[in-house]
Scaffold this active site. Structure first.
Site, PDB file in Angstrom:
ATOM      1  N   ASP A 188      -3.136  -5.740  -5.682  1.00  0.00           N
ATOM      2  CA  ASP A 188      -2.731  -5.581  -4.291  1.00  0.00           C
ATOM      3  C   ASP A 188      -3.788  -4.703  -3.610  1.00  0.00           C
ATOM      4  O   ASP A 188      -4.610  -4.082  -4.277  1.00  0.00           O
ATOM      5  CB  ASP A 188      -1.351  -4.911  -4.221  1.00  0.00           C
ATOM      6  CG  ASP A 188      -0.905  -4.663  -2.778  1.00  0.00           C
ATOM      7  OD1 ASP A 188      -1.118  -5.549  -1.930  1.00  0.00           O
ATOM      8  OD2 ASP A 188      -0.369  -3.579  -2.497  1.00  0.00           O
ATOM      9  N   SER A 189      -3.700  -4.627  -2.287  1.00  0.00           N
ATOM     10  CA  SER A 189      -4.597  -3.741  -1.556  1.00  0.00           C
ATOM     11  C   SER A 189      -4.381  -2.283  -1.968  1.00  0.00           C
ATOM     12  O   SER A 189      -5.184  -1.431  -1.636  1.00  0.00           O
ATOM     13  CB  SER A 189      -4.326  -3.864  -0.062  1.00  0.00           C
ATOM     14  OG  SER A 189      -3.008  -3.441   0.210  1.00  0.00           O
ATOM     15  N   CYS A 204       0.069  -9.505  -3.044  1.00  0.00           N
ATOM     16  CA  CYS A 204      -0.303  -9.088  -1.687  1.00  0.00           C
ATOM     17  C   CYS A 204      -0.197 -10.303  -0.776  1.00  0.00           C
ATOM     18  O   CYS A 204      -0.885 -11.301  -0.993  1.00  0.00           O
ATOM     19  CB  CYS A 204      -1.735  -8.560  -1.714  1.00  0.00           C
ATOM     20  SG  CYS A 204      -2.368  -8.119  -0.084  1.00  0.00           S
ATOM     21  N   ASN A 205       0.657 -10.201   0.217  1.00  0.00           N
ATOM     22  CA  ASN A 205       0.839 -11.331   1.145  1.00  0.00           C
ATOM     23  C   ASN A 205      -0.422 -11.592   1.948  1.00  0.00           C
ATOM     24  O   ASN A 205      -0.757 -12.740   2.248  1.00  0.00           O
ATOM     25  CB  ASN A 205       1.981 -11.034   2.111  1.00  0.00           C
ATOM     26  CG  ASN A 205       3.325 -11.053   1.440  1.00  0.00           C
ATOM     27  OD1 ASN A 205       3.996 -12.061   1.403  1.00  0.00           O
ATOM     28  ND2 ASN A 205       3.737  -9.916   0.884  1.00  0.00           N
ATOM     29  N   THR A 206      -1.120 -10.518   2.308  1.00  0.00           N
ATOM     30  CA  THR A 206      -2.302 -10.661   3.151  1.00  0.00           C
ATOM     31  C   THR A 206      -3.412 -11.386   2.397  1.00  0.00           C
ATOM     32  O   THR A 206      -4.016 -12.335   2.913  1.00  0.00           O
ATOM     33  CB  THR A 206      -2.789  -9.257   3.590  1.00  0.00           C
ATOM     34  OG1 THR A 206      -1.671  -8.567   4.141  1.00  0.00           O
ATOM     35  CG2 THR A 206      -3.893  -9.347   4.606  1.00  0.00           C
ATOM     36  N   GLU A 266       1.132   4.274   0.895  1.00  0.00           N
ATOM     37  CA  GLU A 266      -0.012   4.724   0.082  1.00  0.00           C
ATOM     38  C   GLU A 266       0.051   6.238  -0.137  1.00  0.00           C
ATOM     39  O   GLU A 266      -0.352   6.738  -1.180  1.00  0.00           O
ATOM     40  CB  GLU A 266      -1.340   4.362   0.773  1.00  0.00           C
ATOM     41  CG  GLU A 266      -1.705   2.887   0.710  1.00  0.00           C
ATOM     42  CD  GLU A 266      -2.043   2.404  -0.703  1.00  0.00           C
ATOM     43  OE1 GLU A 266      -2.848   3.045  -1.382  1.00  0.00           O
ATOM     44  OE2 GLU A 266      -1.460   1.381  -1.124  1.00  0.00           O
ATOM     45  N   TYR A 313      -5.554  -3.910   3.661  1.00  0.00           N
ATOM     46  CA  TYR A 313      -6.279  -5.175   3.789  1.00  0.00           C
ATOM     47  C   TYR A 313      -6.074  -5.772   5.179  1.00  0.00           C
ATOM     48  O   TYR A 313      -6.905  -6.514   5.670  1.00  0.00           O
ATOM     49  CB  TYR A 313      -5.781  -6.181   2.746  1.00  0.00           C
ATOM     50  CG  TYR A 313      -6.398  -6.073   1.368  1.00  0.00           C
ATOM     51  CD1 TYR A 313      -7.365  -5.119   1.068  1.00  0.00           C
ATOM     52  CD2 TYR A 313      -6.010  -6.951   0.358  1.00  0.00           C
ATOM     53  CE1 TYR A 313      -7.923  -5.049  -0.207  1.00  0.00           C
ATOM     54  CE2 TYR A 313      -6.564  -6.890  -0.916  1.00  0.00           C
ATOM     55  CZ  TYR A 313      -7.515  -5.939  -1.196  1.00  0.00           C
ATOM     56  OH  TYR A 313      -8.059  -5.888  -2.453  1.00  0.00           O
ATOM     57  N   GLY A 314      -4.944  -5.464   5.769  1.00  0.00           N
ATOM     58  CA  GLY A 314      -4.632  -5.998   7.098  1.00  0.00           C
ATOM     59  C   GLY A 314      -5.686  -5.648   8.134  1.00  0.00           C
ATOM     60  O   GLY A 314      -5.775  -6.294   9.176  1.00  0.00           O
ATOM     61  N   CYS A 360       5.328  -7.993   3.198  1.00  0.00           N
ATOM     62  CA  CYS A 360       4.209  -7.201   2.689  1.00  0.00           C
ATOM     63  C   CYS A 360       4.760  -6.438   1.499  1.00  0.00           C
ATOM     64  O   CYS A 360       5.858  -5.871   1.586  1.00  0.00           O
ATOM     65  CB  CYS A 360       3.719  -6.240   3.772  1.00  0.00           C
ATOM     66  SG  CYS A 360       2.617  -4.957   3.151  1.00  0.00           S
ATOM     67  N   THR A 361       4.029  -6.443   0.402  1.00  0.00           N
ATOM     68  CA  THR A 361       4.608  -5.886  -0.830  1.00  0.00           C
ATOM     69  C   THR A 361       4.732  -4.364  -0.808  1.00  0.00           C
ATOM     70  O   THR A 361       5.388  -3.788  -1.685  1.00  0.00           O
ATOM     71  CB  THR A 361       3.776  -6.324  -2.060  1.00  0.00           C
ATOM     72  OG1 THR A 361       2.405  -5.978  -1.831  1.00  0.00           O
ATOM     73  CG2 THR A 361       3.894  -7.818  -2.292  1.00  0.00           C
ATOM     74  N   HIS A 362       4.124  -3.715   0.149  1.00  0.00           N
ATOM     75  CA  HIS A 362       4.346  -2.269   0.278  1.00  0.00           C
ATOM     76  C   HIS A 362       5.760  -1.958   0.814  1.00  0.00           C
ATOM     77  O   HIS A 362       6.323  -0.914   0.525  1.00  0.00           O
ATOM     78  CB  HIS A 362       3.344  -1.647   1.265  1.00  0.00           C
ATOM     79  CG  HIS A 362       1.983  -1.391   0.688  1.00  0.00           C
ATOM     80  ND1 HIS A 362       1.108  -2.415   0.373  1.00  0.00           N
ATOM     81  CD2 HIS A 362       1.335  -0.229   0.379  1.00  0.00           C
ATOM     82  CE1 HIS A 362      -0.019  -1.881  -0.092  1.00  0.00           C
ATOM     83  NE2 HIS A 362       0.087  -0.561  -0.101  1.00  0.00           N
TER      84      HIS A 362
HETATM   85  N1  DGL Z   1       0.737  -5.181   0.174  1.00  0.00           N
HETATM   86  C1  DGL Z   1      -0.098  -5.874   1.129  1.00  0.00           C
HETATM   87  C2  DGL Z   1       0.613  -7.143   1.574  1.00  0.00           C
HETATM   88  O1  DGL Z   1       1.508  -7.586   0.889  1.00  0.00           O
HETATM   89  C3  DGL Z   1      -0.508  -4.932   2.181  1.00  0.00           C
HETATM   90  C4  DGL Z   1      -1.584  -5.473   3.022  1.00  0.00           C
HETATM   91  C5  DGL Z   1      -2.479  -4.467   3.592  1.00  0.00           C
HETATM   92  O2  DGL Z   1      -3.030  -3.678   2.841  1.00  0.00           O
HETATM   93  O3  DGL Z   1      -2.665  -4.498   4.804  1.00  0.00           O
HETATM   94  O4  DGL Z   1       0.291  -7.744   2.568  1.00  0.00           O
END
Ligand code: DGL
Length: 263
Positions: free
Chosen positions: A10-11, A73-75, A151, A42-43, A183-185
């Site tokens: 993930d990011s 990570c969805n992004t 984070e 990552y967004g 978003c997984t966060h």
């Molecule tokens: N956990 C990432 C997701 O699922 C976060 C993306 C990001 O870092 O912007 O999209």
């Protein structure tokens, strides 16, 4: 080969919400978790940098003989999953916002979606909306600042609660009864989200179980499920970590050793 590890990335720390689910369903598997915290969120990355990060991490897993990779990570999924599948031979399991289950659950026909701007803009996400929400109202928010709060491990501080209020209250005013955490966060903020919702009934949905089931299906098909005893999980972070960095351990609920790539 079945005893080879599964790489999950993930990011940053958010994909631990997926790792936790994988651990529950697949306790025999050896896992490698890569938190790309140096580059989170990552967004806010441009596509070229995001591509470079995905390549770096996929190579990292391939060098460690991973038998499969989970994009937690969805992004990264929205922008890179298809391309990564053309670049690597190992199975790649990806995540997408839980629009389909949310559409089946809502009683008010009004759904809220929290996801990063990249995810909300992606063709993959737009196609989910077209397929499953034609007769629903969908309210979206890019939730600036959420990833950074997770984070930092700030799951319920005043700042986090106020960010949630800013994004959620307008949706509650529109009478949403179902909220997709795309978003997984964000699952780490579920308790705070429910606190902000208060008495207004809100069902929160994410796709952690769906990703895990897909992983099981793919591994079973390839006869790659680990039937032997689990040996170890390894955690990596691209950021330099303070010695007392506890965020990942706190999110998991137990102490882990993290290998920082910056040291
Ligand atoms: N956990 C990432 C997701 O699922 C976060 C993306 C990001 O870092 O912007 O999209």
């Amino acid at each position: 080969m079945s005893q080879a590890p599964i790489g999950i990335f993930d990011s940053g720390v958010g994909g631990l919400s997926i790792l936790k689910t994988i651990q529950q369903h697949l306790p025999n598997e050896n896992l490698l978790y890569f938190a790309d915290s140096k580059y989170a969120p990552y967004g806010q990355l441009d596509e070229t940098t995001l591509k470079q990060r995905c390549l770096f991490i996929a190579d990292f897993f391939v060098k460690r003989k991973a038998k499969a990779m989970v994009i937690a990570c969805n992004t990264a999924t929205a922008l890179m999953a298809e391309w990564l599948r053309t670049e690597y031979d190992i199975p790649i399991i990806a995540i997408e916002p839980a629009i389909k289950p949310a559409a089946a659950m809502t009683k008010t026909n009004r759904i809220g979606v929290f996801a990063t701007q990249h995810t909300l803009n992606s063709e993959r996400y737009r196609s989910l909306l077209e397929r499953f929400t034609a007769d629903k109202e969908v309210y979206e928010s890019a939730c600036l600042g959420f990833v950074e709060q997770v984070e930092k491990g700030e799951l319920d501080t005043l700042k986090t609660i106020s960010l949630i209020e800013k994004n959620l209250l307008p949706m509650l005013d529109q009478n949403i009864d179902t909220l997709v955490l795309g978003c997984t966060h964000y699952p780490f903020l579920s308790d705070s989200i429910q606190t902000v919702a208060g008495k207004q009934a809100l069902t929160i949905v994410d796709n952690a179980d769906a990703v895990c089931l897909q992983l099981i299906r793919v591994l079973a098909e390839l006869q790659l499920l680990n039937l032997k005893l689990h040996q170890a999980n390894y955690y990596f972070n691209s950021a330099e970590l303070e010695d007392d960095n506890q965020v990942m351990s706190n999110l998991l609920g137990y102490t882990i050793k993290i290998f920082s790539l910056e040291k």
